[in-house]
Motif scaffolding. Structure first.
Motif, PDB file in Angstrom:
ATOM      1  N   VAL A  86       0.863  -1.133   0.051  1.00  0.00           N
ATOM      2  CA  VAL A  86      -0.119  -0.031   0.111  1.00  0.00           C
ATOM      3  C   VAL A  86       0.799   1.171  -0.073  1.00  0.00           C
ATOM      4  O   VAL A  86       0.417   2.270  -0.639  1.00  0.00           O
ATOM      5  N   PHE A  87       2.057   1.139   0.699  1.00  0.00           N
ATOM      6  CA  PHE A  87       2.950   2.506   0.690  1.00  0.00           C
ATOM      7  C   PHE A  87       3.342   2.559  -0.702  1.00  0.00           C
ATOM      8  O   PHE A  87       3.316   3.820  -1.193  1.00  0.00           O
ATOM      9  N   GLN A  88       3.902   1.681  -1.332  1.00  0.00           N
ATOM     10  CA  GLN A  88       4.354   2.180  -2.651  1.00  0.00           C
ATOM     11  C   GLN A  88       3.315   2.415  -3.611  1.00  0.00           C
ATOM     12  O   GLN A  88       3.670   3.271  -4.430  1.00  0.00           O
ATOM     13  N   ALA A  89       2.011   1.954  -3.444  1.00  0.00           N
ATOM     14  CA  ALA A  89       1.062   2.462  -4.310  1.00  0.00           C
ATOM     15  C   ALA A  89       0.647   3.868  -4.136  1.00  0.00           C
ATOM     16  O   ALA A  89       0.508   4.784  -4.911  1.00  0.00           O
ATOM     17  N   LEU A  90       0.699   4.241  -2.661  1.00  0.00           N
ATOM     18  CA  LEU A  90       0.397   5.823  -2.390  1.00  0.00           C
ATOM     19  C   LEU A  90       1.711   6.517  -2.877  1.00  0.00           C
ATOM     20  O   LEU A  90       1.492   7.765  -3.474  1.00  0.00           O
ATOM     21  N   ILE A  91       2.905   5.956  -2.785  1.00  0.00           N
ATOM     22  CA  ILE A  91       4.032   6.732  -3.343  1.00  0.00           C
ATOM     23  C   ILE A  91       3.928   6.878  -4.894  1.00  0.00           C
ATOM     24  O   ILE A  91       4.212   7.973  -5.521  1.00  0.00           O
ATOM     25  N   ASN A  92       3.536   5.941  -5.629  1.00  0.00           N
ATOM     26  CA  ASN A  92       3.144   5.910  -7.026  1.00  0.00           C
ATOM     27  C   ASN A  92       2.112   7.019  -7.488  1.00  0.00           C
ATOM     28  O   ASN A  92       2.455   8.015  -8.308  1.00  0.00           O
ATOM     29  N   MET A  93       1.039   7.248  -6.698  1.00  0.00           N
ATOM     30  CA  MET A  93       0.045   8.217  -6.995  1.00  0.00           C
ATOM     31  C   MET A  93       0.565   9.364  -6.572  1.00  0.00           C
ATOM     32  O   MET A  93       0.366  10.378  -7.293  1.00  0.00           O
ATOM     33  N   ALA A  94       1.403   9.692  -5.431  1.00  0.00           N
ATOM     34  CA  ALA A  94       1.996  11.259  -5.074  1.00  0.00           C
ATOM     35  C   ALA A  94       2.865  11.491  -5.995  1.00  0.00           C
ATOM     36  O   ALA A  94       2.999  12.833  -6.440  1.00  0.00           O
ATOM     37  N   VAL A  95       3.536  10.581  -6.571  1.00  0.00           N
ATOM     38  CA  VAL A  95       4.642  11.092  -7.623  1.00  0.00           C
ATOM     39  C   VAL A  95       3.721  11.804  -8.933  1.00  0.00           C
ATOM     40  O   VAL A  95       4.182  12.563  -9.560  1.00  0.00           O
ATOM     41  N   ALA A  96       2.773  11.017  -9.213  1.00  0.00           N
ATOM     42  CA  ALA A  96       2.018  11.397 -10.381  1.00  0.00           C
ATOM     43  C   ALA A  96       1.397  12.785 -10.104  1.00  0.00           C
ATOM     44  O   ALA A  96       1.015  13.773 -11.342  1.00  0.00           O
ATOM     45  N   VAL A  97       1.034  13.251  -9.145  1.00  0.00           N
ATOM     46  CA  VAL A  97       0.310  14.690  -8.882  1.00  0.00           C
ATOM     47  C   VAL A  97       1.592  15.429  -8.135  1.00  0.00           C
ATOM     48  O   VAL A  97       1.174  16.504  -7.763  1.00  0.00           O
ATOM     49  N   GLU A  98       2.776  15.087  -8.133  1.00  0.00           N
ATOM     50  CA  GLU A  98       3.765  15.838  -7.750  1.00  0.00           C
ATOM     51  C   GLU A  98       4.128  16.351  -6.312  1.00  0.00           C
ATOM     52  O   GLU A  98       4.362  17.427  -5.813  1.00  0.00           O
ATOM     53  N   LEU A  99       3.391  15.306  -5.636  1.00  0.00           N
ATOM     54  CA  LEU A  99       3.542  15.270  -4.044  1.00  0.00           C
ATOM     55  C   LEU A  99       5.035  14.827  -3.740  1.00  0.00           C
ATOM     56  O   LEU A  99       5.668  15.286  -2.638  1.00  0.00           O
ATOM     57  N   PHE A 100       5.604  13.974  -4.567  1.00  0.00           N
ATOM     58  CA  PHE A 100       6.926  13.348  -4.252  1.00  0.00           C
ATOM     59  C   PHE A 100       7.599  13.627  -5.399  1.00  0.00           C
ATOM     60  O   PHE A 100       7.347  13.607  -6.445  1.00  0.00           O
ATOM     61  N   PRO A 101       9.088  13.428  -5.265  1.00  0.00           N
ATOM     62  CA  PRO A 101       9.880  13.538  -6.596  1.00  0.00           C
ATOM     63  C   PRO A 101       9.875  12.287  -7.143  1.00  0.00           C
ATOM     64  O   PRO A 101       9.128  11.398  -6.871  1.00  0.00           O
ATOM     65  N   VAL A 102      10.297  12.312  -8.443  1.00  0.00           N
ATOM     66  CA  VAL A 102      10.071  10.973  -9.304  1.00  0.00           C
ATOM     67  C   VAL A 102      10.921   9.874  -8.505  1.00  0.00           C
ATOM     68  O   VAL A 102      12.268   9.908  -8.355  1.00  0.00           O
ATOM     69  N   THR A 103      10.361   9.006  -8.445  1.00  0.00           N
ATOM     70  CA  THR A 103      10.939   7.680  -7.754  1.00  0.00           C
ATOM     71  C   THR A 103      11.123   6.280  -8.399  1.00  0.00           C
ATOM     72  O   THR A 103      12.027   5.592  -8.116  1.00  0.00           O
ATOM     73  N   GLY A 104      10.514   6.006  -9.493  1.00  0.00           N
ATOM     74  CA  GLY A 104      10.439   4.850 -10.399  1.00  0.00           C
ATOM     75  C   GLY A 104       9.629   3.734  -9.835  1.00  0.00           C
ATOM     76  O   GLY A 104      10.007   2.493 -10.274  1.00  0.00           O
ATOM     77  N   GLN A 105       8.825   3.847  -8.768  1.00  0.00           N
ATOM     78  CA  GLN A 105       8.028   2.806  -8.305  1.00  0.00           C
ATOM     79  C   GLN A 105       6.749   2.653  -9.044  1.00  0.00           C
ATOM     80  O   GLN A 105       6.004   3.721  -9.353  1.00  0.00           O
ATOM     81  N   THR A 106       6.439   1.504  -9.363  1.00  0.00           N
ATOM     82  CA  THR A 106       5.453   1.019  -9.992  1.00  0.00           C
ATOM     83  C   THR A 106       4.194   1.089  -9.095  1.00  0.00           C
ATOM     84  O   THR A 106       4.284   0.872  -7.883  1.00  0.00           O
ATOM     85  N   LEU A 107       2.845   0.988  -9.761  1.00  0.00           N
ATOM     86  CA  LEU A 107       1.612   0.602  -9.114  1.00  0.00           C
ATOM     87  C   LEU A 107       1.328  -0.603  -8.869  1.00  0.00           C
ATOM     88  O   LEU A 107       1.143  -1.330  -9.919  1.00  0.00           O
ATOM     89  N   PRO A 108       1.417  -1.322  -7.700  1.00  0.00           N
ATOM     90  CA  PRO A 108       1.113  -2.608  -7.440  1.00  0.00           C
ATOM     91  C   PRO A 108       0.150  -3.017  -7.922  1.00  0.00           C
ATOM     92  O   PRO A 108      -1.295  -2.669  -7.903  1.00  0.00           O
ATOM     93  N   LEU A 109       0.052  -4.358  -8.886  1.00  0.00           N
ATOM     94  CA  LEU A 109      -0.798  -5.147  -9.645  1.00  0.00           C
ATOM     95  C   LEU A 109      -1.503  -4.265 -10.675  1.00  0.00           C
ATOM     96  O   LEU A 109      -2.336  -4.828 -11.323  1.00  0.00           O
ATOM     97  N   ILE A 110      -1.133  -3.043 -10.802  1.00  0.00           N
ATOM     98  CA  ILE A 110      -1.730  -2.707 -12.034  1.00  0.00           C
ATOM     99  C   ILE A 110      -0.641  -2.269 -13.184  1.00  0.00           C
ATOM    100  O   ILE A 110      -1.181  -2.746 -14.380  1.00  0.00           O
TER     101      ILE A 110
END
Length: 398
Positions: free
Chosen positions: A328-352
């Motif tokens: 879940v933490f990785q999913a939230l990071i992926n979403m946060a990167v897309a809306v520029e709440l986090f720097p680009v990390t290269g983490q995928t969206l789990p199961l998607i």
């Protein structure tokens, strides 16, 4: 089908959420893969869809097989797997070649099948299980910092150091998840504070070494620094290309989206089928689709907490949190990167997101959670060890 469903055990809500996420993933992966076909010139959209379906099929095979293993077996399995993942990480880091233009120090290519395998994802799951085993072992006694260095922190730092040169975001997330699990497992807070300090000092030394000898880790530190600088810099630069295209995709989606397969920005956004697939989902399905997806991840988190709380053994509780929370933490990071709440990390969206080993390792973690949620397995007394089963003897002793 009904006969097969009767063999499925564990938390039914987790099964349902995982199945729904996997089924939904076919739509955005098929749509976004057109970027790989028509822009990159790699394969066909149907080929990418079939590959994604095969990976998910094998992933659900992993879930089914792992969830049949009694959860206390993972104590012994983590001990066995730890030297294996360390050897794989050393081998991966030592390659120094490239795979399809990317730094191969993250991946190894599996022989015969030709599929790339990201060893850090396996190491992350194994390490979390290993730490859950150690924390359950010391739960009822006071532990000193010195006696925990070798059995607890030495494996953590070995794995993090081996992942760090090629994949800073994965190393940072893993170290943070380790700290969270140790905190929840009752490890003394003063020792955790010391480990945070040691971690920051170690990171600083690594950056200094990489700057002093750039040939050792070419472009890695510069890439991290440029991403962090672009994140804090309000002015748009070339380094902001991905995130700007992602924000355009999200803003054009509106409330209900443009419709399935009707994304425009997938043709301009690199990694649209993996790292930035959430932006494509919002563009095609709108805020309703984006928040619905977030809801299912939150539901998964809720069920993980329920399963952990219902488990009677300390190891079972820590095991579920240790391997479930990072999903879940990785999913939230992926979403946060897309809306520029986090720097680009290269983490995928789990199961998607499309991918290989990221799907399989997510399925491995889910299988472990489902194993711990099996009532029949949890009702067994872990002290009742079958002396004819070496793995059970090892698990009972640990």
């Amino acid at each position: 089908m009904l006969k097969f469903l009767r063999h499925i055990q564990g938390d039914k809500v987790i099964w349902a959420v995982v199945a729904l996420l996997a089924l939904f993933s076919f739509l955005p992966v098929y749509s976004a893969s057109s970027n790989l076909v028509y822009v990159v010139g790699n394969g066909t959209t149907m080929g990418h869809l079939m590959k994604h379906g095969l990976l998910l099929f094998l992933g659900f095979g992993i879930i089914y097989g792992v969830h049949k293993i009694p959860s206390h077996y993972f104590k012994g399995l983590s001990i066995i797997a730890m030297p294996v993942v360390l050897a794989l990480l050393v081998y991966t880091l030592a390659q120094g070649t490239t795979i399809e233009g990317a730094n191969a120090s993250r991946w190894i290519r599996l022989p015969l099948v030709g599929i790339t395998f990201q060893t850090s994802t396996l190491a992350s799951v194994v390490l979390m299980v290993y730490i859950a085993r150690y924390l359950s072992k010391i739960k009822d006694r006071e532990v000193t910092f010195r006696e925990s260095i070798l059995p607890l922190w030495a494996p953590v730092f070995l794995i993090v150091v081996l992942i760090l040169p090629a994949n800073f975001s994965t190393a940072a997330i893993l170290f943070f998840m380790v700290l969270v699990l140790c905190f929840l497992g009752g490890y003394p807070l003063k020792y955790l504070s010391a480990m945070i300090g040691f971690g920051l000092i170690g990171l600083m030394f690594f950056v200094l070494i990489a700057k002093a000898a750039p040939d050792l880790f070419p472009n890695r530190v510069d890439t991290w620094m440029s991403r962090i600088e672009s994140f804090w810099d309000p002015a748009d630069t070339e380094a902001d290309y991905q995130i700007e295209k992602a924000k355009i995709a999200i803003s054009s989606g509106g409330l209900v989206g443009n419709g399935a397969g009707k994304s425009v920005m997938k043709n301009f956004l690199p990694q649209s089928s993996s790292d930035f697939i959430y932006a494509i989902i919002v563009e095609e399905y709108g805020l309703i689709g984006g928040f619905s997806l977030m809801f299912f991840y939150m539901l998964l988190l809720f069920r993980i907490v329920v399963v952990a709380n219902a488990n009677e053994s300390v190891f079972g509780k820590l095991l579920v949190v240790g391997v479930g929370l990072p999903i879940v933490f990785q999913a939230l990071i992926n979403m946060a990167v897309a809306v520029e709440l986090f720097p680009v990390t290269g983490q995928t969206l789990p199961l998607i997101s499309s991918g290989g080993t990221s799907i399989w390792m997510t399925c491995l973690a889910i299988g472990i959670v489902l194993s711990a949620s099996r009532k029949k397995a949890n009702d067994l007394d872990e002290s009742e060890v079958d002396e004819n089963n070496p793995l059970e003897v090892l698990s009972g002793q640990l």
